[in-house]
Design an enzyme around this catalytic site. Sequence first.
Site, mmCIF file in Angstrom:
data_model
loop_
_atom_site.group_PDB
_atom_site.id
_atom_site.type_symbol
_atom_site.label_atom_id
_atom_site.label_comp_id
_atom_site.label_asym_id
_atom_site.label_seq_id
_atom_site.Cartn_x
_atom_site.Cartn_y
_atom_site.Cartn_z
ATOM 1 N N GLU A 87 -7.035 -9.505 -5.810
ATOM 2 C CA GLU A 87 -7.278 -10.076 -7.136
ATOM 3 C C GLU A 87 -7.036 -11.581 -7.188
ATOM 4 O O GLU A 87 -7.471 -12.254 -8.133
ATOM 5 C CB GLU A 87 -6.393 -9.386 -8.183
ATOM 6 C CG GLU A 87 -6.815 -7.961 -8.512
ATOM 7 C CD GLU A 87 -8.196 -7.881 -9.148
ATOM 8 O OE1 GLU A 87 -8.632 -8.876 -9.758
ATOM 9 O OE2 GLU A 87 -8.844 -6.829 -9.004
ATOM 10 N N GLU A 118 2.849 4.894 9.629
ATOM 11 C CA GLU A 118 4.015 4.170 9.111
ATOM 12 C C GLU A 118 5.242 4.326 10.001
ATOM 13 O O GLU A 118 6.260 3.665 9.772
ATOM 14 C CB GLU A 118 4.357 4.654 7.709
ATOM 15 C CG GLU A 118 4.871 6.091 7.643
ATOM 16 C CD GLU A 118 5.267 6.466 6.221
ATOM 17 O OE1 GLU A 118 6.445 6.822 6.036
ATOM 18 O OE2 GLU A 118 4.417 6.412 5.326
#
Length: 306
Positions: A87, A118
Amino acid sequence: MNDLSNLNKLSTEQRNSHSINIDHMSTKSILAMINEEDKRVAECVQDEIDDIERAAEAVFNSLKSGGRLFYVGAGTSGRLGILDAVECPPTFGTPSNLVQAVMAGGLSAFEKAVEGAEDSPEKGKEDLRERALSSYDVVIGIAASGRTPYVIGALEYANEVGAQTISLTANKNSSISEHATIKIEVETGPEVITGSTRMKAATAHKLILNMISTTVMIKLGKVYENLMVDVSVSNEKLKERAKGIIQTITNQTYQEAEEFLKLANNEVKPAIVMMKANVNYEEAIDYIKQANGFVRKAIELADRNL
């Protein structure tokens, strides 16, 4: 590092006493329950304002000095980093590499979980190494549990190269915070659904990432009053928003705003300076550079030279 024996002791893994009977509730009661828990999130974030301030200042100093911001996470935490990073270019006109998201399993893991991604601290280090991380940069490691090996590895590598390191977690005294210079530990407590940290913990982290990036962009001169004057005019909606911003600041007509936006190559800042200070595009760009990107100061400089 992969020892999960104490996982159940984390506050985010505890059972929420308010929602134990949620499976017997009506739709409205479930919604009300979730809403009540969410109300507490903003208060939890407020408790950490001092640490969030330190993080924002660190990011600002890094970007002002030519560094970059990296969000590192896995699963929901990684996705939150991506949401904030992508954004920044349209909202603040930043280059695409200024704020980057590094997610365990790569960008494909945004849509579909990559099993075991992860669990590797070495992969966290490798992914930052591939981005040519330097001492000018800042890394925010995000992990609701505060113990994700991928994030720990990334923070370890960031420390090795001398980058600024920040941890963002939902548990106090977390493992990732041991590898960060600045720690933000916003303890949102037990989730409505036990262990579902995509809920309160993720909401808190989204709020904090918004706070940090927005504050930094304001301090970098990408906002005039409360208007996004560095907005990227990349589609018709944003072009109309740009015209509205110019109109609001200059008190001129829609047609004049449209005309000056064209003359300014669809850049809002120079269009405003051109109109407010009665200068041409090249002069406006020069004054903006002299003002380090701040529109208000650029107008003052132009007026002073008239």
